[in-house]
Design a protein around this motif. Sequence first.
Motif, PDB file in Angstrom:
ATOM      1  N   TYR A 100     -29.249 -34.199   5.251  1.00 38.99           N
ATOM      2  CA  TYR A 100     -28.907 -32.953   4.567  1.00 38.99           C
ATOM      3  C   TYR A 100     -29.204 -31.753   5.473  1.00 38.99           C
ATOM      4  O   TYR A 100     -28.420 -30.808   5.531  1.00 38.99           O
ATOM      5  CB  TYR A 100     -29.683 -32.845   3.253  1.00 38.99           C
ATOM      6  N   LEU A 101     -30.313 -31.803   6.197  1.00 38.54           N
ATOM      7  CA  LEU A 101     -30.628 -30.729   7.147  1.00 38.54           C
ATOM      8  C   LEU A 101     -29.609 -30.693   8.285  1.00 38.54           C
ATOM      9  O   LEU A 101     -29.199 -29.620   8.731  1.00 38.54           O
ATOM     10  CB  LEU A 101     -32.038 -30.899   7.709  1.00 38.54           C
ATOM     11  N   VAL A 102     -29.191 -31.860   8.746  1.00 34.82           N
ATOM     12  CA  VAL A 102     -28.177 -31.930   9.796  1.00 34.82           C
ATOM     13  C   VAL A 102     -26.854 -31.366   9.271  1.00 34.82           C
ATOM     14  O   VAL A 102     -26.164 -30.617   9.965  1.00 34.82           O
ATOM     15  CB  VAL A 102     -28.004 -33.380  10.312  1.00 34.82           C
ATOM     16  N   TRP A 103     -26.506 -31.712   8.034  1.00 32.21           N
ATOM     17  CA  TRP A 103     -25.305 -31.150   7.410  1.00 32.21           C
ATOM     18  C   TRP A 103     -25.395 -29.621   7.409  1.00 32.21           C
ATOM     19  O   TRP A 103     -24.409 -28.946   7.703  1.00 32.21           O
ATOM     20  CB  TRP A 103     -25.117 -31.671   5.988  1.00 32.21           C
ATOM     21  N   GLY A 104     -26.558 -29.068   7.081  1.00 34.02           N
ATOM     22  CA  GLY A 104     -26.736 -27.615   7.090  1.00 34.02           C
ATOM     23  C   GLY A 104     -26.443 -27.024   8.460  1.00 34.02           C
ATOM     24  O   GLY A 104     -25.807 -25.976   8.578  1.00 34.02           O
ATOM     25  N   LEU A 105     -26.888 -27.684   9.514  1.00 34.62           N
ATOM     26  CA  LEU A 105     -26.611 -27.215  10.885  1.00 34.62           C
ATOM     27  C   LEU A 105     -25.117 -27.261  11.207  1.00 34.62           C
ATOM     28  O   LEU A 105     -24.567 -26.340  11.800  1.00 34.62           O
ATOM     29  CB  LEU A 105     -27.371 -28.067  11.903  1.00 34.62           C
ATOM     30  N   ILE A 106     -24.466 -28.337  10.801  1.00 30.94           N
ATOM     31  CA  ILE A 106     -23.033 -28.482  11.053  1.00 30.94           C
ATOM     32  C   ILE A 106     -22.251 -27.412  10.296  1.00 30.94           C
ATOM     33  O   ILE A 106     -21.382 -26.732  10.861  1.00 30.94           O
ATOM     34  CB  ILE A 106     -22.552 -29.902  10.685  1.00 30.94           C
ATOM     35  N   ALA A 107     -22.550 -27.245   9.001  1.00 32.24           N
ATOM     36  CA  ALA A 107     -21.852 -26.244   8.186  1.00 32.24           C
ATOM     37  C   ALA A 107     -22.095 -24.841   8.733  1.00 32.24           C
ATOM     38  O   ALA A 107     -21.173 -24.025   8.821  1.00 32.24           O
ATOM     39  CB  ALA A 107     -22.308 -26.347   6.731  1.00 32.24           C
ATOM     40  N   GLN A 108     -23.331 -24.549   9.126  1.00 32.43           N
ATOM     41  CA  GLN A 108     -23.662 -23.234   9.669  1.00 32.43           C
ATOM     42  C   GLN A 108     -22.891 -22.961  10.963  1.00 32.43           C
ATOM     43  O   GLN A 108     -22.358 -21.869  11.163  1.00 32.43           O
ATOM     44  CB  GLN A 108     -25.164 -23.135   9.925  1.00 32.43           C
ATOM     45  N   THR A 109     -22.806 -23.944  11.829  1.00 30.21           N
ATOM     46  CA  THR A 109     -22.073 -23.794  13.089  1.00 30.21           C
ATOM     47  C   THR A 109     -20.590 -23.543  12.819  1.00 30.21           C
ATOM     48  O   THR A 109     -19.966 -22.682  13.454  1.00 30.21           O
ATOM     49  CB  THR A 109     -22.250 -25.051  13.967  1.00 30.21           C
ATOM     50  N   TRP A 110     -20.035 -24.259  11.870  1.00 32.54           N
ATOM     51  CA  TRP A 110     -18.633 -24.105  11.507  1.00 32.54           C
ATOM     52  C   TRP A 110     -18.363 -22.707  10.947  1.00 32.54           C
ATOM     53  O   TRP A 110     -17.422 -22.021  11.360  1.00 32.54           O
ATOM     54  CB  TRP A 110     -18.261 -25.184  10.503  1.00 32.54           C
ATOM     55  N   ILE A 111     -19.231 -22.245  10.031  1.00 36.25           N
ATOM     56  CA  ILE A 111     -19.081 -20.911   9.435  1.00 36.25           C
ATOM     57  C   ILE A 111     -19.291 -19.835  10.510  1.00 36.25           C
ATOM     58  O   ILE A 111     -18.605 -18.816  10.517  1.00 36.25           O
ATOM     59  CB  ILE A 111     -20.045 -20.719   8.255  1.00 36.25           C
ATOM     60  N   HIS A 112     -20.225 -20.045  11.420  1.00 37.12           N
ATOM     61  CA  HIS A 112     -20.466 -19.068  12.493  1.00 37.12           C
ATOM     62  C   HIS A 112     -19.210 -18.897  13.349  1.00 37.12           C
ATOM     63  O   HIS A 112     -18.832 -17.770  13.695  1.00 37.12           O
ATOM     64  CB  HIS A 112     -21.654 -19.499  13.354  1.00 37.12           C
ATOM     65  N   THR A 138     -26.029 -25.275   0.539  1.00 35.22           N
ATOM     66  CA  THR A 138     -25.502 -25.149   1.907  1.00 35.22           C
ATOM     67  C   THR A 138     -23.978 -25.084   1.894  1.00 35.22           C
ATOM     68  O   THR A 138     -23.336 -25.385   2.896  1.00 35.22           O
ATOM     69  CB  THR A 138     -25.956 -26.343   2.782  1.00 35.22           C
ATOM     70  N   LEU A 139     -23.416 -24.678   0.773  1.00 28.65           N
ATOM     71  CA  LEU A 139     -21.968 -24.530   0.672  1.00 28.65           C
ATOM     72  C   LEU A 139     -21.529 -23.083   0.870  1.00 28.65           C
ATOM     73  O   LEU A 139     -20.451 -22.833   1.398  1.00 28.65           O
ATOM     74  CB  LEU A 139     -21.468 -25.040  -0.685  1.00 28.65           C
ATOM     75  N   LEU A 140     -22.326 -22.131   0.431  1.00 27.55           N
ATOM     76  CA  LEU A 140     -21.999 -20.713   0.558  1.00 27.55           C
ATOM     77  C   LEU A 140     -22.946 -20.079   1.570  1.00 27.55           C
ATOM     78  O   LEU A 140     -24.160 -20.269   1.491  1.00 27.55           O
ATOM     79  CB  LEU A 140     -22.123 -20.006  -0.795  1.00 27.55           C
ATOM     80  N   TRP A 141     -22.369 -19.298   2.486  1.00 28.62           N
ATOM     81  CA  TRP A 141     -23.138 -18.733   3.592  1.00 28.62           C
ATOM     82  C   TRP A 141     -22.999 -17.227   3.619  1.00 28.62           C
ATOM     83  O   TRP A 141     -21.914 -16.686   3.379  1.00 28.62           O
ATOM     84  CB  TRP A 141     -22.657 -19.330   4.911  1.00 28.62           C
ATOM     85  N   ARG A 142     -24.080 -16.530   3.923  1.00 25.79           N
ATOM     86  CA  ARG A 142     -24.087 -15.076   4.087  1.00 25.79           C
ATOM     87  C   ARG A 142     -23.984 -14.775   5.580  1.00 25.79           C
ATOM     88  O   ARG A 142     -24.704 -15.364   6.384  1.00 25.79           O
ATOM     89  CB  ARG A 142     -25.377 -14.491   3.529  1.00 25.79           C
ATOM     90  N   ILE A 143     -23.112 -13.850   5.907  1.00 21.70           N
ATOM     91  CA  ILE A 143     -22.885 -13.489   7.302  1.00 21.70           C
ATOM     92  C   ILE A 143     -23.274 -12.033   7.505  1.00 21.70           C
ATOM     93  O   ILE A 143     -22.825 -11.161   6.749  1.00 21.70           O
ATOM     94  CB  ILE A 143     -21.401 -13.677   7.686  1.00 21.70           C
ATOM     95  N   LEU A 144     -24.119 -11.773   8.486  1.00 15.61           N
ATOM     96  CA  LEU A 144     -24.468 -10.410   8.879  1.00 15.61           C
ATOM     97  C   LEU A 144     -24.040 -10.219  10.328  1.00 15.61           C
ATOM     98  O   LEU A 144     -24.440 -10.984  11.196  1.00 15.61           O
ATOM     99  CB  LEU A 144     -25.973 -10.169   8.767  1.00 15.61           C
ATOM    100  N   ALA A 145     -23.218  -9.209  10.545  1.00 18.53           N
ATOM    101  CA  ALA A 145     -22.801  -8.852  11.905  1.00 18.53           C
ATOM    102  C   ALA A 145     -23.350  -7.461  12.181  1.00 18.53           C
ATOM    103  O   ALA A 145     -23.129  -6.535  11.407  1.00 18.53           O
ATOM    104  CB  ALA A 145     -21.281  -8.868  12.014  1.00 18.53           C
ATOM    105  N   ILE A 146     -24.084  -7.315  13.264  1.00 18.21           N
ATOM    106  CA  ILE A 146     -24.772  -6.061  13.550  1.00 18.21           C
ATOM    107  C   ILE A 146     -24.207  -5.448  14.821  1.00 18.21           C
ATOM    108  O   ILE A 146     -24.096  -6.118  15.852  1.00 18.21           O
ATOM    109  CB  ILE A 146     -26.285  -6.307  13.711  1.00 18.21           C
ATOM    110  N   ASP A 147     -23.816  -4.160  14.718  1.00 15.84           N
ATOM    111  CA  ASP A 147     -23.522  -3.393  15.930  1.00 15.84           C
ATOM    112  C   ASP A 147     -24.524  -2.243  15.965  1.00 15.84           C
ATOM    113  O   ASP A 147     -25.479  -2.223  15.185  1.00 15.84           O
ATOM    114  CB  ASP A 147     -22.055  -2.945  15.998  1.00 15.84           C
ATOM    115  N   HIS A 148     -24.331  -1.315  16.819  1.00 13.35           N
ATOM    116  CA  HIS A 148     -25.356  -0.277  16.999  1.00 13.35           C
ATOM    117  C   HIS A 148     -25.601   0.562  15.742  1.00 13.35           C
ATOM    118  O   HIS A 148     -26.741   0.701  15.301  1.00 13.35           O
ATOM    119  CB  HIS A 148     -25.008   0.633  18.183  1.00 13.35           C
TER     120      HIS A 148
END
Length: 179
Positions: A100-112, A138-148
């Motif tokens: 399940y933790l490995v799945w989280g890494l895979i899903a996170q990489t895909w969403i990233h 681990t199905l829904l992911w929050r994305i934060l993109a930061i610029d200056h």
Amino acid sequence: VAPLLAIVLRRIEPTWNFTTWLLLVWVALITHSGLDACTVYGTDLFWPLAESTVIGCNVFIIDPIYTLFLLMACGLALIRPLSGRVWIFSTLILTISSLYLVWGLIAQTWIHQQSTDSLAQQGIQSEKVLVQATPFNTLLWRILAIDHDYYYEGFRSVLDREYEITFTKHPRNLRLLRG
């Protein structure tokens, strides 16, 4: 710390030898630290050798799915003696929780990857992109993109069919930090 705890536990409960206690304590300490490194809070895994915090964000700080598997394994160990069949079942449960933790890494990489592609398509330049699991899944992911001067927030599910991610723009208000 593991050897000291193993000595104490061996004196309290002499059923297991020192090596068994040492292995059990070490595994408990290492897996707990490793799990902490998978959350947004992270942990200082390599302290005092390195002062950087390891932050994975591939599971939420409280994840009932992962916890349920661990509770099943612990409950089984408490109810039944550690016979061959119980040992196999406990190992299977712990393997599933680790997957399940490995799945989280895979899903996170895909969403990233989808996030950086969507940001580029929308002409949003970012210095850093953080993709983190939302509460309890681990199905829904929050994305934060930061610029200056701004940060952008979006959400993406692994089940989404449309490719573009909607980002909301927020000012960082850095002048408030400067006093």
